[in-house]
Design a protein around this motif. Sequence first.
Motif, PDB file in Angstrom:
ATOM      1  N   ALA A  97       0.835  -1.205   0.000  1.00  0.00           N
ATOM      2  CA  ALA A  97       0.000   0.000   0.000  1.00  0.00           C
ATOM      3  C   ALA A  97       0.868   1.253   0.000  1.00  0.00           C
ATOM      4  N   LEU A  98       1.990   1.213   0.736  1.00  0.00           N
ATOM      5  CA  LEU A  98       2.920   2.339   0.776  1.00  0.00           C
ATOM      6  C   LEU A  98       3.568   2.535  -0.595  1.00  0.00           C
ATOM      7  N   GLN A  99       4.001   1.438  -1.210  1.00  0.00           N
ATOM      8  CA  GLN A  99       4.611   1.530  -2.533  1.00  0.00           C
ATOM      9  C   GLN A  99       3.634   2.133  -3.536  1.00  0.00           C
ATOM     10  N   LYS A 100       2.393   1.688  -3.501  1.00  0.00           N
ATOM     11  CA  LYS A 100       1.370   2.190  -4.429  1.00  0.00           C
ATOM     12  C   LYS A 100       1.139   3.679  -4.232  1.00  0.00           C
ATOM     13  N   ALA A 101       1.089   4.115  -2.972  1.00  0.00           N
ATOM     14  CA  ALA A 101       0.857   5.522  -2.671  1.00  0.00           C
ATOM     15  C   ALA A 101       1.994   6.398  -3.206  1.00  0.00           C
ATOM     16  N   ILE A 102       3.240   5.919  -3.068  1.00  0.00           N
ATOM     17  CA  ILE A 102       4.395   6.687  -3.549  1.00  0.00           C
ATOM     18  C   ILE A 102       4.397   6.752  -5.073  1.00  0.00           C
ATOM     19  N   ILE A 103       4.146   5.624  -5.713  1.00  0.00           N
ATOM     20  CA  ILE A 103       4.138   5.573  -7.178  1.00  0.00           C
ATOM     21  C   ILE A 103       3.065   6.492  -7.752  1.00  0.00           C
ATOM     22  N   GLU A 104       1.880   6.463  -7.149  1.00  0.00           N
ATOM     23  CA  GLU A 104       0.778   7.298  -7.657  1.00  0.00           C
ATOM     24  C   GLU A 104       1.040   8.782  -7.392  1.00  0.00           C
ATOM     25  N   LYS A 105       1.539   9.108  -6.216  1.00  0.00           N
ATOM     26  CA  LYS A 105       1.768  10.495  -5.853  1.00  0.00           C
ATOM     27  C   LYS A 105       2.810  11.143  -6.751  1.00  0.00           C
ATOM     28  N   TYR A 106       3.902  10.428  -7.033  1.00  0.00           N
ATOM     29  CA  TYR A 106       5.003  11.016  -7.797  1.00  0.00           C
ATOM     30  C   TYR A 106       5.062  10.516  -9.237  1.00  0.00           C
ATOM     31  N   GLU A 107       4.006   9.781  -9.663  1.00  0.00           N
ATOM     32  CA  GLU A 107       3.892   9.308 -11.054  1.00  0.00           C
ATOM     33  C   GLU A 107       5.147   8.555 -11.483  1.00  0.00           C
TER      34      GLU A 107
ATOM     35  N   GLU B 260       7.295   4.765 -12.205  1.00  0.00           N
ATOM     36  CA  GLU B 260       7.138   3.392 -12.707  1.00  0.00           C
ATOM     37  C   GLU B 260       7.369   2.427 -11.545  1.00  0.00           C
ATOM     38  N   ASP B 261       6.875   1.205 -11.719  1.00  0.00           N
ATOM     39  CA  ASP B 261       7.084   0.202 -10.675  1.00  0.00           C
ATOM     40  C   ASP B 261       8.577  -0.044 -10.418  1.00  0.00           C
ATOM     41  N   SER B 262       9.395   0.137 -11.478  1.00  0.00           N
ATOM     42  CA  SER B 262      10.837  -0.097 -11.358  1.00  0.00           C
ATOM     43  C   SER B 262      11.525   0.955 -10.492  1.00  0.00           C
ATOM     44  N   ALA B 263      10.797   2.030 -10.160  1.00  0.00           N
ATOM     45  CA  ALA B 263      11.381   3.070  -9.302  1.00  0.00           C
ATOM     46  C   ALA B 263      11.627   2.538  -7.893  1.00  0.00           C
ATOM     47  N   ILE B 264      10.884   1.487  -7.503  1.00  0.00           N
ATOM     48  CA  ILE B 264      11.143   0.837  -6.211  1.00  0.00           C
ATOM     49  C   ILE B 264      12.362  -0.052  -6.403  1.00  0.00           C
ATOM     50  N   LEU B 265      13.523   0.457  -6.026  1.00  0.00           N
ATOM     51  CA  LEU B 265      14.788  -0.220  -6.338  1.00  0.00           C
ATOM     52  C   LEU B 265      15.028  -1.451  -5.480  1.00  0.00           C
ATOM     53  N   GLN B 266      14.698  -1.348  -4.209  1.00  0.00           N
ATOM     54  CA  GLN B 266      15.024  -2.440  -3.290  1.00  0.00           C
ATOM     55  C   GLN B 266      14.197  -2.313  -2.018  1.00  0.00           C
TER      56      GLN B 266
END
Length: 298
Positions: free
Chosen positions: A95-105, A107-113
């Motif tokens: 849920a945290l990952q989704k919120a960050i991705i949506e807020k800052y537009e 890609e899923d690959s932005a979550i590095l690790q």
Amino acid sequence: MLKIVEKFKIFAPISLAIILIGAITFGVCGGFAQDVDFAGGMTMYVEMGKDINLDELNKLVIDSTPEGVKPTSQKSDGTQVVIKTTPISTEEREALQKAIIEKYELEDSAILQVDNVDATVGGELKSQALKATLIAAVLMLIYITIRFEMRTGLAAVICLLHDILIMLAVYVIFRIPVNSNFIAAILTIVGYSINNTIIVFDRIRENYAKNKRAPFAETVNASIKQTLTRSINTTITTLLPVIMLFIFGVTSIRQFTIPLMVGLLAGTYSSVLLAGPIWVFLKQAQVNRKKNRISKSK
């Protein structure tokens, strides 16, 4: 001539006051502020692609995680950020990952690790840190005893303990999170402090060998005066790059440099103002014991 030995009763209470404040803060605050490395939890590295407002990101992380997880957000490298929380479930992390991705537009690959550290691993790190420090102290005591004498080794180890306690007090008072950098900072200061102390002790031994009839306290004062410029210059040249790291480094580096700067200053303080007087005290205590044995035998 500098009267360092005679003023020991002034210098020692300053250190004791700092250590006491740290001990009181430790009791009031319930211990150290532990980072994920020690307390366990989640660490997430995110490539934001641009500079962002950390306060805004912190608010988003707090709003997107359950209460009590103590989330923190810091700049890591370039436009990367690192988000840390106490242990959360897979659903809460997603849920945290989704919120960050949506807020800052992003890609899923932005979550590095994403790393999850168990509290047991943190306990092992604490144990390893303690063992490393104790082993270093014991080996240094053996080395200094062989090179000098047992009293000198005890004086050096007391100064090492002083430096470590001062650093721990700073961690507690300023609520600096204890993490893996903590181990590096402690061992760095142990190595630096013992080197500075040995320089002073070496000069004391040389001067004492030249004139054994002179009062030992006078020899110590003269030796400290002779090595004072060297000690100050060494500390300044060591502090300069650490200060640069503090000014230009990211948050995690700054958290490492603050106790390191304090440790360098504490190491110089103990080597110059405490080590020699402690050696004098221990030597005088031995002389007094011998006198007492002789008087009793009569």
